[in-house]
Each structure stands twice: as C-alpha cells, then as structure tokens.
Scaffold this motif. Structure first.
Motif, PDB file in Angstrom:
ATOM      1  N   LEU A 240       0.867  -1.152   0.133  1.00  0.00           N
ATOM      2  CA  LEU A 240      -0.020  -0.151  -0.057  1.00  0.00           C
ATOM      3  C   LEU A 240       0.841   1.276  -0.131  1.00  0.00           C
ATOM      4  N   GLU A 241       0.190   2.241  -0.351  1.00  0.00           N
ATOM      5  CA  GLU A 241       0.947   3.607  -0.690  1.00  0.00           C
ATOM      6  C   GLU A 241       0.344   4.677   0.295  1.00  0.00           C
ATOM      7  N   PRO A 242       1.184   5.578   0.953  1.00  0.00           N
ATOM      8  CA  PRO A 242       0.590   6.701   1.717  1.00  0.00           C
ATOM      9  C   PRO A 242      -0.265   7.591   0.782  1.00  0.00           C
ATOM     10  N   ASP A 243      -1.343   7.863   1.344  1.00  0.00           N
ATOM     11  CA  ASP A 243      -2.359   8.719   0.664  1.00  0.00           C
ATOM     12  C   ASP A 243      -2.989   8.046  -0.648  1.00  0.00           C
ATOM     13  N   GLY A 244      -2.790   6.648  -0.770  1.00  0.00           N
ATOM     14  CA  GLY A 244      -3.189   6.116  -1.701  1.00  0.00           C
ATOM     15  C   GLY A 244      -4.974   6.039  -1.847  1.00  0.00           C
ATOM     16  N   ASP A 245      -5.620   6.069  -2.828  1.00  0.00           N
ATOM     17  CA  ASP A 245      -6.832   5.783  -3.060  1.00  0.00           C
ATOM     18  C   ASP A 245      -7.294   4.662  -3.619  1.00  0.00           C
ATOM     19  N   TYR A 246      -8.064   4.014  -2.730  1.00  0.00           N
ATOM     20  CA  TYR A 246      -8.368   2.612  -3.139  1.00  0.00           C
ATOM     21  C   TYR A 246      -9.843   2.680  -3.299  1.00  0.00           C
TER      22      TYR A 246
ATOM     23  N   SER B  16      -0.335   6.016   5.578  1.00  0.00           N
ATOM     24  CA  SER B  16      -1.072   6.748   6.394  1.00  0.00           C
ATOM     25  C   SER B  16      -1.773   7.616   5.291  1.00  0.00           C
ATOM     26  N   GLY B  17      -2.935   8.160   5.656  1.00  0.00           N
ATOM     27  CA  GLY B  17      -3.772   8.989   4.894  1.00  0.00           C
ATOM     28  C   GLY B  17      -4.280   8.473   3.822  1.00  0.00           C
ATOM     29  N   ALA B  18      -4.457   7.129   3.539  1.00  0.00           N
ATOM     30  CA  ALA B  18      -4.874   6.324   2.474  1.00  0.00           C
ATOM     31  C   ALA B  18      -6.437   6.438   2.498  1.00  0.00           C
TER      32      ALA B  18
ATOM     33  N   GLU C 207      -2.052   5.420   9.742  1.00  0.00           N
ATOM     34  CA  GLU C 207      -2.575   6.727  10.670  1.00  0.00           C
ATOM     35  C   GLU C 207      -3.229   7.701   9.622  1.00  0.00           C
ATOM     36  N   LYS C 208      -4.519   7.910  10.299  1.00  0.00           N
ATOM     37  CA  LYS C 208      -5.198   9.188   9.549  1.00  0.00           C
ATOM     38  C   LYS C 208      -5.776   8.450   8.082  1.00  0.00           C
TER      39      LYS C 208
ATOM     40  N   ARG D  13      -1.417   0.316  13.120  1.00  0.00           N
ATOM     41  CA  ARG D  13      -1.375   1.575  13.586  1.00  0.00           C
ATOM     42  C   ARG D  13      -2.596   2.318  12.606  1.00  0.00           C
ATOM     43  N   LEU D  14      -3.669   2.845  13.550  1.00  0.00           N
ATOM     44  CA  LEU D  14      -4.671   3.366  13.010  1.00  0.00           C
ATOM     45  C   LEU D  14      -5.227   4.761  13.716  1.00  0.00           C
TER      46      LEU D  14
END
Length: 236
Positions: free
Chosen positions: A37-43, A59-61, A79-80, A97-98
């Motif tokens: 998975l990637e940070p700030d990813g959009d799934y 984080s931020g996904a 996270e986030k 970590r959430l």
C-alpha cells in the motif's frame, strides 16, 4: 463476573445504528510494481484477499467500497486513513497503527488483533462482530453508533474517549479502562463478563443489568469510600 445474555432495549436508551454495507463487484488489488500500500493512496472498489500487508506504510490512504479479507496487518501504518463502506473479514495483526483514522459504515468480522492503535480515531456506524482484540487503544477516540457483537476485548483502553449509542451484545470485556470516558446511550447489559479496571465512576450515561450491578458493587463502594466487611460477632 457478570453473566448476561443479549442486550435488550431499555427505556430511554437509544440503540446503535448498524452499518449497511453492500460491496460492489471488487477488482483484485494489484500493488504498484508488486509492492504494498502507498501513503495517501486512493482505493475504490478494491478487493484485498489473502495478502500479507504487514509493515505497509499507507498513512492518509482512503479505502472506499473495499473488501479486506484474510489479510495480515502486522505493524501496518494506517494513521489518518479513511475506511468507508467497507468490510474487513478475518484480518489479523499486532501493532496495527490506525491513530486518527476514520471508520464509517464498516464491518469488522472475526479479526484477531493485538495492540491495535486507534487513539484519536472516529468510528461511526461500525459493527465489530466476532474475533478477539488484545490491548485495543481507543484513547481520546469518538465512537458513535458502534456495535460490539460476540467479540472478546482484553484490556481495551477507552480512556478519554466519547461513546454515544454504543452497544455490546454477547461480548467479553476484561480489565477495561474507562478513565475520563464520556458515555451517552451506552448499553453494557449484553457484556457476559464485565471487568472494569479503572473508571467505574465514569459509567454515568450507561445502562447495566442488575447482575452486573451486584458484581460492580464493591468497586462502587470503594469509589465513595465505603468499606464492606463481615460483621463482628461479639461474645455475650
């Protein structure tokens, strides 16, 4: 320990609204270059099945209309993250970590989790069904319309959290931390084993059964400074 069966409805206690998740046909997840998975990813509409997502940093996904099924989440950094209209089924992991995440209209089924970090998170219309969570950190989180059903929570930490319309059905709560918690329309009658480590004085806004009241009576007495002892037999 208090023994009780399913939670019925008490006058004046509003029941938690349950999520109604209807997943679309999911497309299999294909990570970039076979990666995670990637940070700030959009799934959106993605199916994650039988994957090891341990150690992922996302984080931020955002996960919308997703199915996360039988996946490992050891040490995953979410996270986030935003998890919306999604199902997590059979996931497991230690140290996921959430913190600061948002879970809305989510079903979490038969999870096996340890040390999950959800402090500062927002849970809205969430159903936690089955499974076991050890050392669940929900400090300073906000839970609205959340149902715990048929699950075991060992040493969950609700310290400083705000719970509104939260229902427990056929659940086990062992060594629960309720320090500085705020409760409104919280139904604890369906907790089959209710063991509160701290915060018994913060149960205003919750409903418990008569059997649970008897089990908690020593803690209530200690809270107001009342000593409970056997009477002394005096010789005549």
């Amino acid at each position: 320990m208090a023994k009780a069966s399913g939670a019925g409805r008490a006058a004046g206690v509003r029941e938690a609204r349950r999520p109604e998740v209807r997943l679309p046909e999911l497309r299999p997840y294909e990570g970039r270059d076979g990666g995670g998975l990637e940070p700030d990813g959009d799934y959106d509409g993605v199916g994650f099945e039988d994957l090891d997502l341990g150690g992922a940093e996302a984080s931020g996904a955002t996960f919308l209309d997703c199915g996360i099924l039988r996946c490992g989440l050891d040490g995953a950094g979410l996270e986030k993250a935003r998890v919306i209209d999604s199902v997590l089924d059979g996931v497991w992991g230690v140290g996921t970590r959430l913190a600061g995440a948002e879970l809305r209209d989510v079903e979490l089924r038969d999870a096996r989790l340890g040390g999950t970090q959800l402090h500062g998170a927002r849970l809205n219309r969430v159903l936690v069904r089955g499974g076991k969570a050890d050392f669940l950190n929900l400090r300073q989180s906000r839970l609205t319309d959340v149902t715990f059903e048929g699950c075991v929570l060992v040493e969950p930490d609700f310290g400083g959290a705000a719970l509104e319309r939260v229902t427990f059905v056929d659940c086990v709560l062992r060594r629960a931390e309720f320090g500085r918690v705020t409760l409104k329309d919280v139904d604890l009658r369906g907790v089959t084993e209710l063991d509160i480590a701290t915060g018994v004085d913060r149960l205003a806004g919750a409903v418990i059964s008569p059997a649970q009241l008897m089990d908690l009576a020593p803690a209530f007495a200690a809270q107001i400074g009342v000593r409970v002892e056997q009477p002394v037999r005096r010789r005549t």
